[in-house]
Design an enzyme around this catalytic site. Structure first.
Site, mmCIF file in Angstrom:
data_model
loop_
_atom_site.group_PDB
_atom_site.id
_atom_site.type_symbol
_atom_site.label_atom_id
_atom_site.label_comp_id
_atom_site.label_asym_id
_atom_site.label_seq_id
_atom_site.Cartn_x
_atom_site.Cartn_y
_atom_site.Cartn_z
ATOM 1 N N HIS A 439 -5.072 24.073 10.975
ATOM 2 C CA HIS A 439 -3.903 23.420 10.864
ATOM 3 C C HIS A 439 -2.875 24.786 11.267
ATOM 4 O O HIS A 439 -1.619 24.371 11.183
ATOM 5 C CB HIS A 439 -3.423 23.319 9.207
ATOM 6 C CG HIS A 439 -2.257 22.656 8.975
ATOM 7 N ND1 HIS A 439 -1.312 23.534 8.266
ATOM 8 C CD2 HIS A 439 -1.699 21.599 9.031
ATOM 9 C CE1 HIS A 439 -0.224 22.593 8.110
ATOM 10 N NE2 HIS A 439 -0.374 21.425 8.529
ATOM 11 N N HIS A 596 10.382 21.473 6.065
ATOM 12 C CA HIS A 596 9.073 21.682 6.512
ATOM 13 C C HIS A 596 8.550 23.249 6.589
ATOM 14 O O HIS A 596 7.231 23.335 6.557
ATOM 15 C CB HIS A 596 8.682 20.849 7.744
ATOM 16 C CG HIS A 596 7.243 20.861 8.218
ATOM 17 N ND1 HIS A 596 6.681 21.536 9.270
ATOM 18 C CD2 HIS A 596 6.488 20.213 7.617
ATOM 19 C CE1 HIS A 596 5.482 21.205 9.372
ATOM 20 N NE2 HIS A 596 5.080 20.167 8.439
#
Length: 704
Positions: A439, A596
């Site tokens: 990720h 985010h």
């Protein structure tokens, strides 16, 4: 003094119920009268999309636990069965609020703005009926496949998330019983169909399923339609892969993706007026319990409202479109590598343009001095320029290594396509690590220069996706610091082989030592307070649900450390517990852009350590993913990042604060100037480009 039991389950919020509270905060944007109408429709559409994914993944996972007789409780002391019961109650209340918002608030406002949405074909006038019937025969009828159920034709497989129409039919023969039939609403056709109206200034739309329902008799010409109603099935889309046994991960994931369409049914949405017999057939054939059936008082699947957002001629019902601004440090004729050599560069998206990140790969692909490019890709856009330039780099003879994470949920198919394209171009493609999702967001360019080999690195908090970079708030840093370059090389050696260095310079990686690093940094603040120093932590992330991290934050709060958390979504930490979390504040910002970025600030006795990265404080990020958290080293960049955090802590327009009762409420701004952090950052980015006088050296120092 009584010893505090920090493991008390009453100190923790259930993860799933906290997520539902997040979707409620999104819904509150749809209910906010100060927001332009089409923006409100967009937020309502997002709540529906969010809820779909929540059911396909989180609820499905809990159902799997119940079926496997898994009885372990979560951090809030709830079993899987108890969680499902609570979720069922909460989501029914939520769906009621969704459709109340749509029917009572948004539909009348649409009509007053001359946008008419018809959800019942019975309301069409004669001219519209004629148009709709012709449209059906010309555009819809050839695409449809009606499926009847009888002794020779079993109940068909209903695909996940597709909209369908169920009907009861009666033949002309008196004694025969009513028969079940179903037809799928074609996903390839526009669900919103423009139809004529008497007022030339008004736009009128009808939903495609209503056109099909009205003309259903044309599909079953020898039968009488007793009743017909739309429905939608949600299925378990959470698949697991035995990577140790999979000889070809790419092929294994492709096979699993096919099964996703036919997973166990976990939710059925039907029109609230549906015939009882028809509903009984659906419930029996789909093997669903009554609590898994949702009767909907309006259009099924409100994601269709996002299509209304795109209609032309209604810009007055939207926010003025924001254009990401140029990055001042790159507003010159130098190539990107020359600019990075002058000092680290921080970019704050979407306030500043994502283009420099694309240019980083574009220029590297064409630069004869560049020897190698290495990059991780988790989610990329549908027509990614980065993929194009990586392929060009390989074709230009450069060594290109790309880790494409095939296990990025709901992006698996896209990533398989990109991986194959990159391989055909000559790139070395890695499909992630066994048992772990990669990720992390990192790109490395290796360049031969007069002084020798130099490594240029981009590190970010968000995906290499030029589309989402316009609507997600993220941060990224360009650097050519040797210490980070060495670490970046080590990261890719570890991802592509089995090499793991004994020591690292700056980067902190999960699942290896990131958890321990965060725990150390929190405990250091505790020790500083015990030694008479000030202790302060500010942490911004998407989700906070790791028990060990929360427990250590409680310990820090109890010791006197001031803790300010900015958590957009899930938060399993509770505030205001006497002696436990008195010193902790939690706020969530839901605005026009999706928050985010992950930023972590530790006062450290005045030395001030700041980190950014790809990881939230969740078990999956700390233990089951390859994540990178990196320090902000440059002192001037530190000031900019502190400014970002401070403005978000000042936000009293889009921020909601967590109360001890678990509810989120708007900030009381009585007597205080309104501060909308996202609008503030937009204005600052514009002023930075317009007024170079506001910059000191190469780096902008905010005036606030």
């Amino acid at each position: 003094m009584e010893k505090i039991n920090f493991d008390n389950t009453q100190y923790y919020e259930n993860r799933e119920l906290s997520w539902i509270k997040f979707d409620k905060r999104v819904l509150e944007e749809a209910r906010d009268k100060s927001i332009p109408l089409l923006e409100r429709l967009k937020f309502l559409s997002i709540t529906s999309s969010n809820l779909d994914e929540f059911y396909m993944v989180r609820v499905a996972s809990l159902k799997d636990m119940v079926n496997a007789e898994y009885r372990k409780k979560d951090i809030a002391g709830m079993t899987a069965t108890e969680q499902l019961d609570a979720i069922n109650k909460a989501t029914r209340e939520f769906a009621k609020a969704q459709y109340s918002t749509f029917t009572n608030s948004l539909v009348p406002l649409l009509k007053s703005n001359k946008i008419n949405l018809i959800n019942e074909h019975e309301k069409l006038n004669e001219a519209q009926k004629e148009f709709v019937d012709n449209y059906f025969m010309d555009n819809v009828y050839p695409v449809l496949t009606p499926m009847a159920v009888d002794a020779s034709r079993p109940f068909p497989l209903i695909r996940n998330k597709t909209l369908n129409i169920a009907a009861l039919l009666k033949s002309n023969k008196e004694k025969e019983e009513a028969m079940f039939a179903t037809v799928q609403v074609p996903g390839g056709l526009n669900r919103l169909v423009t139809i004529p109206n008497e007022d030339g200034d008004e736009r009128t739309f009808i939903l495609l399923e209503q056109i099909i329902e009205r003309n259903l008799d044309k599909l079953f010409s020898n039968y009488k339609i007793l009743c017909a109603y739309p429905y939608r099935v949600m299925r378990n889309a959470d698949f697991t892969i035995d990577e140790d046994e999979a000889s070809d991960l790419l092929l294994e994931i492709q096979n699993k993706l096919k099964l996703r369409q036919w997973g166990e049914a976990i939710r059925l949405e039907v029109e609230n007026k549906i015939d009882d017999k028809l509903l009984g057939i659906l419930r029996k054939e789909l093997k669903l319990d009554n609590e898994e059936i949702f009767k909907i008082p309006g259009p099924i699947d409100l994601t269709v409202l996002s299509k209304l957002y795109d209609i032309k001629g209604y810009d007055n019902l939207k926010y003025e479109k924001y254009i990401p601004q140029q990055v001042l440090e790159m507003k010159n004729d130098k190539n990107i590598f020359a600019n990075i050599r002058e000092g680290d560069i921080l970019i704050h998206h979407p306030y500043q343009s994502f283009q420099p990140v694309v240019d980083f790969i574009r220029q590297a692909a064409a630069d004869p001095k560049v020897l190698a490019i290495k990059q991780t890709l988790y989610r990329v856009s549908g027509n990614s320029p980065i993929i194009t330039y990586l392929a060009q780099a390989a074709e230009n003879g450069k060594q290109v290594t790309v880790l494409v994470e095939l296990k990025a949920r709901f992006d698996e198919e896209h990533n398989i396509v990109w991986a194959k394209k990159l391989e055909r171009a000559g790139c070395h493609v890695i499909y992630g690590l066994v048992g772990l999702k990669t990720h992390s967001k990192i790109a490395l360019v290796v360049r031969r220069e007069e002084e020798g080999i130099r490594r240029y690195v981009h590190l970010g908090t968000g995906n290499y996706n030029d589309s989402t970079a316009k609507v997600y708030t993220d941060c990224g840093i360009f650097t050519c610091k040797e210490s980070i370059g060495e670490d970046a090389t080590a990261v890719f050696n570890m991802l592509s082989g089995y090499s793991e260095p004994l020591s690292w310079n700056e980067l902190v990686l999960a699942p290896y030592w990131l958890r321990n690093k965060f725990l150390y940094l929190i405990k250091r603040e505790i020790n500083n307070v015990k030694n008479g120093l000030e202790g302060h932590i500010i942490a911004k992330m998407n989700s906070l649900c790791d028990k060990e991290i929360i427990k250590t934050l409680y310990m820090a709060s109890a010791a006197g450390v001031k803790i300010d958390l900015i958590v957009r979504g899930i938060c399993c930490l509770k505030v205001g517990i006497p002696g436990v979390s008195d010193n902790i504040t939690v706020r969530s910002i839901v605005g026009n852009f999706l928050e985010h970025s992950r930023i972590f600030y530790f006062f450290n006795g005045g030395e001030e350590d700041i980190f950014m990265g790809s990881a939230d404080w969740m078990p999956r990020n700390l233990d089951r993913r390859v994540e990178i958290v990196f320090p902000v080293i440059d002192s001037e960049l530190k000031e900019r990042v502190k400014h970002i955090l401070n403005i978000e802590l000042m936000d009293n327009v889009k921020a909601k604060v967590l109360l001890p009762n678990g509810e989120y409420v708007k900030v009381n701004r009585r007597g205080r100037k309104a501060v909308n952090s996202q609008i503030t950052f937009c204005k600052e980015a514009k002023s930075l480009v317009k007024k170079d006088s506001l910059s000191v050296g190469r780096v902008f120092i905010p005036t606030e």
